[in-house]
Design an enzyme around this catalytic site. Structure first.
Site, PDB file in Angstrom:
ATOM      1  N   LYS A  35       0.847  -1.203   0.000  1.00 50.98           N
ATOM      2  CA  LYS A  35       0.000   0.000   0.000  1.00 50.98           C
ATOM      3  C   LYS A  35       0.877   1.246   0.000  1.00 50.98           C
ATOM      4  CE  LYS A  35      -0.386  -0.246   5.032  1.00 50.98           C
ATOM      5  NZ  LYS A  35      -1.275  -0.626   6.157  1.00 50.98           N
ATOM      6  N   ARG A 130     -10.820   0.020  14.979  1.00 46.95           N
ATOM      7  CA  ARG A 130     -10.772   0.724  13.702  1.00 46.95           C
ATOM      8  C   ARG A 130     -11.793   0.009  12.827  1.00 46.95           C
ATOM      9  NH1 ARG A 130      -4.648   1.629  11.745  1.00 46.95           N
ATOM     10  NH2 ARG A 130      -5.238  -0.360  10.853  1.00 46.95           N
ATOM     11  N   TYR A 253      17.601  29.076   9.971  1.00 48.83           N
ATOM     12  CA  TYR A 253      16.407  29.756  10.482  1.00 48.83           C
ATOM     13  C   TYR A 253      16.349  29.716  12.006  1.00 48.83           C
ATOM     14  CZ  TYR A 253      14.475  29.940   5.771  1.00 48.83           C
ATOM     15  OH  TYR A 253      14.265  30.213   4.457  1.00 48.83           O
ATOM     16  N   MET A 301      13.548  24.149   3.712  1.00 46.06           N
ATOM     17  CA  MET A 301      12.802  23.485   2.644  1.00 46.06           C
ATOM     18  C   MET A 301      13.729  22.679   1.734  1.00 46.06           C
ATOM     19  SD  MET A 301      10.273  25.043  -0.262  1.00 46.06           S
ATOM     20  CE  MET A 301       8.923  25.510   0.772  1.00 46.06           C
TER      21      MET A 301
HETATM   22  C1  PLP Z   1      -0.489  -1.801   6.670  1.00 44.80           C
HETATM   23  C2  PLP Z   1      -1.099  -3.075   7.065  1.00 44.80           C
HETATM   24  C3  PLP Z   1      -0.308  -4.203   7.303  1.00 44.80           C
HETATM   25  C4  PLP Z   1       1.197  -4.155   7.306  1.00 44.80           C
HETATM   26  O1  PLP Z   1       1.646  -3.515   8.455  1.00 44.80           O
HETATM   27  P1  PLP Z   1       3.204  -3.450   8.819  1.00 44.80           P
HETATM   28  O2  PLP Z   1       3.243  -2.933  10.197  1.00 44.80           O
HETATM   29  O3  PLP Z   1       3.815  -2.499   7.830  1.00 44.80           O
HETATM   30  O4  PLP Z   1       3.713  -4.824   8.653  1.00 44.80           O
HETATM   31  C5  PLP Z   1      -0.942  -5.395   7.583  1.00 44.80           C
HETATM   32  N1  PLP Z   1      -2.295  -5.477   7.636  1.00 44.80           N
HETATM   33  C6  PLP Z   1      -3.086  -4.401   7.438  1.00 44.80           C
HETATM   34  C7  PLP Z   1      -4.555  -4.542   7.535  1.00 44.80           C
HETATM   35  C8  PLP Z   1      -2.516  -3.175   7.147  1.00 44.80           C
HETATM   36  O5  PLP Z   1      -3.312  -2.114   6.944  1.00 44.80           O
END
Ligand code: PLP
Length: 356
Positions: A35, A130, A253, A301
């Site tokens: 992802k 969640r 800065y 930046m």
């Molecule tokens: C992102 C995600 C993972 C992977 O998580 P990591 O901590 O990067 O291994 C696994 N399962 C779900 C549902 C996720 O959203």
């Protein structure tokens, strides 16, 4: 000449990290989580290095379609499921596996016209609150799905809030047992932390993300130092300017750093518009010509300033590693109050990327 900053993606490291996952969970199949554009590494760029995986897990239909169009034929899992009933057309067309976490999705599946049944990941709320059905709702959801012609295999899926903690799975696993009572189906529970540290939660499919890219699920590099994982992304640049400070001189800065004695400072072509964390304080590790040193002064930046005291030979054109094999992304992230996940995902589009 172009600006010297570059992100280098080490394909061998990705292959190697997947092998580490296989060793850690030898009896499980592996969803490689790609992802967020493969955690900032570039999905189109890296998926082939992970092509011995059993499946790819991601969120966006666009990313799933990209994989199919580039020739990936094995399973693809949509971790957040579909966002509207219409998405089921594409899920059907591209033969995707989707998670189901809400009743409206079950209704949508019941009403859809599909060319063939699709595999479902039924999401259990492990207590994280969640996505997912509460344990006592899971059996009813499973029965409803089981009755649908549109549904092929059903796998129970859950995610853990605290898998970094040795005791973090005790209560959630009890909830999952409660949810699964009387059901015979495969399970997929394990993220990276579980894959490394909780073999009792491996089950049929593990779902590692961050460890494929060689960073720590806990945010602490030390926790994976002995696991054999290799950082896949190196962010490097060069020194483009030198300043010779005198005692009392300020840098950058807000003059957030003042020299207490004569000191050479290197100006590096990398700033927060490249994805370097603006909150990185004085002392954040960085390497120059292979020598460990530190950031001094505020991140701006397009530039950071680094102490050249430990590397007197360094000058214009010296190579600077912001993170990679020597400077762990977890160390930089920790100094800046975040985690490696966020830094890799936030690599800015203006940074050129090369494969090695
Ligand atoms: C992102 C995600 C993972 C992977 O998580 P990591 O901590 O990067 O291994 C696994 N399962 C779900 C549902 C996720 O959203």
């Amino acid at each position: 000449m172009s600006r010297p900053i570059v992100a280098t993606i080490n394909q061998q490291a990705l292959r190697h990290n997947l092998a580490v996952v296989r060793q850690a969970a030898p009896a499980s199949r592996v969803w490689s989580v790609v992802k967020a554009n493969a955690y900032g590494h570039g999905l189109a760029r890296v998926w082939q290095s992970l092509a011995t995986t059993d499946g790819f897990a991601l969120l966006n239909l666009e990313e799933a379609i990209l994989l199919r169009e580039q020739g990936w034929k094995k399973p693809i899992l949509l971790l957040e499921g579909f966002f509207q009933p219409d998405d089921l057309h594409l899920i059907d067309r591209y033969r995707l596996t989707t998670s189901v976490h809400s009743n409206w999705q079950i209704k949508a599946l019941a009403n859809a016209t599909l060319s063939a049944p699709i595999d479902i990941y039924l999401k259990v709320n492990s207590g994280m609150n969640r996505l997912g059905f509460r344990p006592e709702q899971v059996n009813a959801a499973w029965q409803k799905l089981r009755a649908l012609n549109n549904v092929a295999e059903i796998t129970l899926m859950a995610h853990f809030a605290d898998a970094e903690n040795p005791d973090g799975l005790i209560a959630p696993l009890q909830r999952i047992e409660q949810a699964a009572e009387g059901l015979t189906c495969p399970r997929s529970l394990a993220n990276s932390a579980c894959t490394l540290w909780h073999p009792e939660a491996h089950y049929d499919w593990v779902r590692p993300g961050i460890i494929l890219y060689g960073a720590s699920p806990s945010g602490d590099w030390q926790d994976i130092a002995s696991s054999g994982l290799t950082p896949a992304m190196t962010l490097s640049s060069e020194i483009i300017g030198i300043q010779q400070l005198r005692a009392g001189d300020g840098v950058g800065y807000g003059y957030r750093y003042h020299a207490t004695q004569a000191q050479r400072i290197g100006v590096v072509a990398c700033g927060y518009a490249d994805g370097y964390p603006r909150h990185a304080p004085n002392g954040t590790p960085v390497s120059v010509d292979g020598v460990m040193t530190q950031v001094v002064g505020a991140v701006s930046m397009d530039m950071i300033t680094v102490d050249l005291t430990p590397c007197p030979q360094a000058g214009i054109g010296s190579r600077v590693e912001l993170w990679g094999e020597q400077v762990k992304i977890d160390q930089v992230a920790k100094a800046a109050g975040t985690v490696g996940y966020e830094l890799m995902c936030a690599l800015a589009p203006r940074v050129p990327v090369q494969l090695s």
